[in-house]
Design a protein around this motif. Structure first.
Motif, short mmCIF file in Angstrom:
data_model
loop_
_atom_site.label_atom_id
_atom_site.label_comp_id
_atom_site.label_asym_id
_atom_site.label_seq_id
_atom_site.Cartn_x
_atom_site.Cartn_y
_atom_site.Cartn_z
N GLN A 160 0.82 -1.20 0.00
CA GLN A 160 0.00 0.00 0.00
C GLN A 160 0.86 1.26 0.00
OE1 GLN A 160 -0.38 -2.71 1.97
NE2 GLN A 160 -2.28 -2.62 3.09
N GLY A 208 -6.10 0.02 4.51
CA GLY A 208 -6.15 -1.35 4.02
C GLY A 208 -5.31 -2.30 4.83
N ASP A 252 -10.43 -5.05 5.04
CA ASP A 252 -10.26 -3.63 4.70
C ASP A 252 -9.88 -3.48 3.23
OD1 ASP A 252 -10.68 -2.95 7.39
OD2 ASP A 252 -8.53 -2.94 7.83
N ARG A 253 -8.95 -4.32 2.77
CA ARG A 253 -8.53 -4.23 1.38
C ARG A 253 -9.67 -4.58 0.43
NH1 ARG A 253 -3.91 -6.08 3.99
NH2 ARG A 253 -4.31 -8.27 3.55
N MET A 263 -8.90 -3.19 -3.08
CA MET A 263 -7.48 -3.38 -3.33
C MET A 263 -7.22 -4.85 -3.64
SD MET A 263 -5.61 -1.40 -0.21
CE MET A 263 -5.65 0.35 -0.03
#
Length: 163
Positions: free
Chosen positions: A69, A110, A115-116, A121
């Motif tokens: 990230q 992320g 979260d990603r 993502m």
């Protein structure tokens, strides 16, 4: 069943177009290098004392520096993450009330697989490393059973014209 029912309306005649109500702002992006955790003093019992980062926070900071990230972090991202390091330090010094704030802050970057996924993502390199196999990493059905053993079942779409 897919393919049944009326055809969809033309895009111009649909009641809901779900267009963006606010136009998007396009910014010029410049990658920024990660700052070091700063040295500073805090006031404790009326005296200034050197702030010592917990070792666990130093390790956490290094994880973010080398994370995939971080290739997309600008200077403002690193500033927010630096403030988040202070929240992390509070947690590792025993202030459990910092846990919720830390979780909210790292989610924006992320931190976890969930979260990603929410941030949409994906790891691009993973697609090429599996050797063309499916998402399970194992051999495909064609590789396991061979094309000669695969057959269509009666009643499928292709058998309708064969009868």
């Amino acid at each position: 069943m897919a393919g049944m029912g009326p055809a969809p309306k033309p895009a111009g005649k649909r009641a809901r177009r779900n267009a963006d109500t606010v136009p998007q702002t396009v910014l010029r992006w410049e990658r920024a290098e990660a700052p070091e955790l700063p040295e500073f003093r805090i006031e404790r019992d009326g005296q200034l004392v050197e702030f010592v980062w917990p070792e666990r926070t130093r390790e956490w900071w290094q994880v973010w520096i080398v994370s995939p990230q971080s290739e997309h972090f600008g200077s403002s991202d690193w500033q927010v993450l630096l403030d988040t390091a202070l929240v992390h330090a509070r947690l590792w010094r025993g202030d459990l009330s910092a846990a919720a704030e830390l979780r909210l802050r790292v989610a924006a970057f992320g931190a976890t697989p969930a979260d990603r996924a929410r941030l949409r993502m994906v790891f691009a390199e993973a697609d090429g490393l599996d050797g063309g196999r499916g998402s399970s990493g194992g051999p495909s059905a064609r590789e396991r059973f061979g094309a000669a053993r695969l057959r269509s079942l009666p009643g499928g779409k292709s058998s309708a014209g064969d009868s």
